[in-house]
Design a protein around this motif. Structure first.
Motif, PDB file in Angstrom:
ATOM      1  N   ALA A 242       0.763  -1.336   0.213  1.00 26.50           N
ATOM      2  CA  ALA A 242      -0.093   0.048   0.124  1.00 26.50           C
ATOM      3  C   ALA A 242       0.875   1.394  -0.066  1.00 26.50           C
ATOM      4  CB  ALA A 242      -0.841   0.126   1.288  1.00 26.50           C
ATOM      5  N   VAL A 243       2.125   1.192   0.781  1.00 27.70           N
ATOM      6  CA  VAL A 243       2.790   2.302   0.863  1.00 27.70           C
ATOM      7  C   VAL A 243       3.627   2.497  -0.565  1.00 27.70           C
ATOM      8  CG1 VAL A 243       4.758   3.241   2.014  1.00 27.70           C
ATOM      9  CG2 VAL A 243       3.156   2.083   3.207  1.00 27.70           C
ATOM     10  N   ALA A 247      -0.629   4.217  -2.217  1.00 21.15           N
ATOM     11  CA  ALA A 247      -1.827   4.756  -1.531  1.00 21.15           C
ATOM     12  C   ALA A 247      -1.487   5.531  -0.180  1.00 21.15           C
ATOM     13  CB  ALA A 247      -2.417   3.214  -1.005  1.00 21.15           C
ATOM     14  N   GLN A 248      -0.195   5.501   0.329  1.00 26.92           N
ATOM     15  CA  GLN A 248       0.214   6.306   1.220  1.00 26.92           C
ATOM     16  C   GLN A 248       1.596   7.002   0.842  1.00 26.92           C
ATOM     17  OE1 GLN A 248       0.373   3.663   4.629  1.00 26.92           O
ATOM     18  NE2 GLN A 248      -1.256   2.558   4.196  1.00 26.92           N
ATOM     19  N   PRO A 249       1.490   7.946  -0.011  1.00 27.72           N
ATOM     20  CA  PRO A 249       2.872   8.473  -0.698  1.00 27.72           C
ATOM     21  C   PRO A 249       3.437   9.404   0.496  1.00 27.72           C
ATOM     22  CG  PRO A 249       0.462   9.647  -1.241  1.00 27.72           C
ATOM     23  CD  PRO A 249       0.276   8.793  -0.755  1.00 27.72           C
ATOM     24  N   GLU A 250       2.892   9.797   1.225  1.00 27.63           N
ATOM     25  CA  GLU A 250       3.665  10.419   2.496  1.00 27.63           C
ATOM     26  C   GLU A 250       4.475   9.433   3.368  1.00 27.63           C
ATOM     27  OE1 GLU A 250       0.452  10.969   2.175  1.00 27.63           O
ATOM     28  OE2 GLU A 250       0.172  12.931   1.447  1.00 27.63           O
ATOM     29  N   TYR A 259       8.192  10.119  -3.195  1.00 27.49           N
ATOM     30  CA  TYR A 259       6.695  10.239  -3.051  1.00 27.49           C
ATOM     31  C   TYR A 259       5.968   9.369  -3.951  1.00 27.49           C
ATOM     32  CZ  TYR A 259       2.151  12.768  -2.551  1.00 27.49           C
ATOM     33  OH  TYR A 259       0.886  13.222  -2.502  1.00 27.49           O
ATOM     34  N   ALA A 260       5.683   8.126  -3.679  1.00 23.88           N
ATOM     35  CA  ALA A 260       5.299   6.871  -4.829  1.00 23.88           C
ATOM     36  C   ALA A 260       4.268   7.428  -5.440  1.00 23.88           C
ATOM     37  CB  ALA A 260       4.907   5.849  -3.802  1.00 23.88           C
ATOM     38  N   ALA A 270       6.104   0.031  -7.753  1.00 23.34           N
ATOM     39  CA  ALA A 270       6.433  -0.312  -6.190  1.00 23.34           C
ATOM     40  C   ALA A 270       7.973  -0.887  -6.325  1.00 23.34           C
ATOM     41  CB  ALA A 270       5.671  -1.427  -5.801  1.00 23.34           C
ATOM     42  N   LEU A 271       8.314  -1.560  -7.377  1.00 26.45           N
ATOM     43  CA  LEU A 271       9.678  -2.055  -7.600  1.00 26.45           C
ATOM     44  C   LEU A 271      10.462  -0.890  -7.681  1.00 26.45           C
ATOM     45  CD1 LEU A 271       9.062  -5.163 -10.018  1.00 26.45           C
ATOM     46  CD2 LEU A 271      10.199  -5.227  -7.835  1.00 26.45           C
ATOM     47  N   ARG A 272      10.060  -0.076  -8.516  1.00 24.77           N
ATOM     48  CA  ARG A 272      11.171   0.978  -8.705  1.00 24.77           C
ATOM     49  C   ARG A 272      11.380   2.013  -7.810  1.00 24.77           C
ATOM     50  NH1 ARG A 272      12.727   1.344 -13.985  1.00 24.77           N
ATOM     51  NH2 ARG A 272      11.627  -0.088 -15.488  1.00 24.77           N
TER      52      ARG A 272
END
Length: 601
Positions: A242-243, A247-250, A259-260, A270-272
């Motif tokens: 989720a991070v 979904a939870q960029p902070e 900042y995903a 997510a991998l990157r």
């Protein structure tokens, strides 16, 4: 968090396979370095003194593995197990054969998985986990327990166990020149273990560090990079999807320094994000990373990278492999902005080029390659044909991408010294081919590696055909193979993704991707827009229908003729009508492989 047996087993089997290939690669590299040093010494034939003064290269002594969060110790024990060398007099393996994994429904201990591993450290901060790993449930009731404690390379057969006293095992270990204990179980905070290894001499550091927590591995990335020898292998798992997926960029910014981004490409982003964090952590230690294999599986991501020294190269790599993501807030359009690139007038959009909507700036993410093509091919070759040409039911048709890969590099290792290779014993013995033959998840591994070999690893992120179709209010998306064929026909590179069956990875600009979709919509008009809105199957609002009309109102610059069979032949412009033969077979195979990976469990 629930972690099924299938998830654990494929993770463990993939790790065993990569570490086995890494061990053979390291042995080859050190042998080449020793040969080069010997050749250089021989070239300077100015006298015996010159030859004596040349430093002798360090001999290959097998590799050392740290399983930093071992839990029950299964993976650390998996890393151990050189097949016993044959007896010089009889030619038979001394007192036993390689330990076979029994067919049970739960993870179990096994020792004979990875050749060339000298020592494994199983560490866990939990007292219960350390106790389980050292003596109790995981392996104390197995013959492997005695062998791990005594350093033998093969467990004794039942007959030997009845007739040979314990001191015989110690004597055999001494005769083979093995350390008295090949498995060390420790109960320490992983930060302390990594710090101690970082402060040690280069030869006393680990060759492989595996960090596989429940949640994020970010706190240990820098320490793990410092605990490795030059060229060591870092294996990392993160389950906080989720991070990582935005979904939870902070929270992602706090943990990973990024900042995903959030989009349909979340499995790859997510991998990157994780690779960028690993690259930054390595750069702080004056090192750089080389991704060997990066995969998204089920509820987690798993990356395997080599960590190499060089402050200047690390700084250059950190700047050349990072990019910001500009994501449209109204449609799937995105663009990458490489860090450190010279700004060109008009190159940085201020709004979405298709809808005029604002752009969300996210990142930075890793923009380099996800995999090493050579490594993926060698892994695939070992999994598909581990017995020298027989697929043994693992992959079916799986020779497509690995026919010229050279068999995984394991064939020549059997003739090495007895303490290194493990010659061939019954049951498929030494080398990566022998390792792959013992893996129960070979079928799913083959599907995963085929999909990874087929995708474009150097193209960051992807579009999903279902997202593109939803944005245009289409009833059904075009087949991914159709879009891939159209883009390739226009001269762009395009492929599927190893994780997402409907993904389109391409170096084409977003305008070209939308042109393909506009041509598809022209041949398959959106029913919702033809009705004037209302009653759409996915509950689209007037705002979304306005976005769809705005995108479709543009005249395509890339014309695609899908024909009666729906396969696209594209021309670069309306006036350049040269039909280019599509490649549906390769695209369909890649999509099918990705679908097999996604639904393999």
């Amino acid at each position: 968090m629930y972690n099924s047996e299938t998830n654990q087993e494929i993770n463990r089997d993939l790790s065993v396979l990569v570490v086995a290939l890494f061990a053979e690669e390291v042995r080859s590299e050190r042998a080449a370095a020793a040969a080069a040093a010997a050749a250089a010494a021989g070239h300077e034939r100015g006298g015996a003194a010159t030859a004596r003064s040349a430093p002798a290269p360090a001999p290959f002594e097998d590799i050392r593995v740290l399983d930093g969060m071992t839990a029950s110790g299964i993976r650390a024990i998996s890393a151990l197990g050189v097949v016993a060398p044959a007896d010089a007099a009889t030619g038979a393996a001394p007192c036993g054969a390689p330990l076979r994994r029994k067919a049970r429904a739960h993870p179990k201990p096994y020792l004979t998985e990875v050749p060339l591993v000298r020592h494994a450290t199983a560490n866990d901060a939990s007292a219960a986990a350390a106790a389980a790993a050292s003596s109790a449930e995981s392996f104390s009731r197995s013959p492997a327990y005695r062998i791990a404690r005594l350093g033998l390379t093969a467990p004794p057969s039942s007959a030997c166990a009845r007739t040979a006293p314990r001191r015989t095992y110690r004597a055999a270990a001494a005769r083979l020149g093995l350390p008295p204990t090949r498995l060390t179980v420790s109960q320490r905070d992983l930060h302390d273990v990594l710090s101690a290894a970082s402060a040690a001499a280069e030869g006393d550091r680990y060759d492989v560090v595996d960090v596989d927590p429940f949640g994020t591995a970010a706190p240990w990335l820098e320490g793990a990079c410092g605990a490795l020898r030059d060229g060591g292998l870092l294996c990392v798992t993160c389950t906080d999807m989720a991070v990582l997926a935005g979904a939870q960029p902070e929270t992602a910014l706090q943990r990973y320094g990024s900042y995903a981004p959030r989009g349909g490409y979340h499995a790859e982003s997510a991998l990157r994000v994780l690779l960028h964090a690993a690259s930054a952590a390595a750069a702080r230690r004056g090192r750089r990373i080389e991704p060997l294999l990066s995969v998204s599986l089920d509820h987690y991501v798993r990356v395997f990278v080599r960590v190499r020294r060089g402050a200047a190269a690390a700084a250059a790599a950190a700047g050349s492999t990072a990019a910001l993501v500009l994501q449209s807030t109204a449609c799937p359009t995105f663009a990458l902005l490489p860090l450190g690139a010279a700004a060109v007038a008009g190159a940085i959009p201020s709004a979405c080029p298709e809808t005029g909507a604002p752009l969300l700036v996210a990142g930075p993410i890793w923009s380099g390659a996800l995999h090493s093509a050579a490594w993926v091919e060698r892994l695939l070759a070992a999994v598909v044909a581990p017995d020298g040409g027989s697929s043994s039911g693992s992959g079916g048709d799986g020779s497509s991408n690995s026919a010229s890969s050279g068999g995984g590099g394991g064939g020549s290792s059997d003739s090495g010294s007895t303490s290194e290779s493990g010659g061939s014993s019954s049951g498929g013995g030494g080398g990566i081919a022998g390792v792959a033959a013992r893996l129960r998840t070979r079928a799913r591994l083959a599907a995963l590696l085929r999909a990874a070999a087929a995708e474009l690893p150097d193209i960051a992120l992807y579009y999903r055909t279902r997202d593109l179709a939803r944005a245009l209010r289409l009833g059904a998306p075009p087949p991914p193979s159709t879009v891939v064929a159209a883009l390739r026909g226009a001269g762009y590179r395009a492929s599927a993704s190893h994780r997402e069956p409907t993904a389109i990875k391409t170096d084409a600009p977003s305008a070209a991707v939308w042109d393909v979709m506009r041509c598809w919509a022209r041949a398959h008009p959106p029913a919702a827009l033809a009705r004037g809105g209302g009653g759409s199957s996915d509950g689209g609002s007037a705002e979304r229908e306005g976005v769809a009309r705005q995108i479709l109102a543009r005249a395509p610059l890339l014309e695609v003729d899908f024909g009666t069979d729906g396969r696209g032949a594209a021309a670069a412009s309306p006036t350049a009508a040269a039909a280019v033969a599509p490649v549906p077979a390769a695209a369909a195979a890649a999509v099918a492989a990705a679908a097999a990976v996604a639904g393999g469990s």
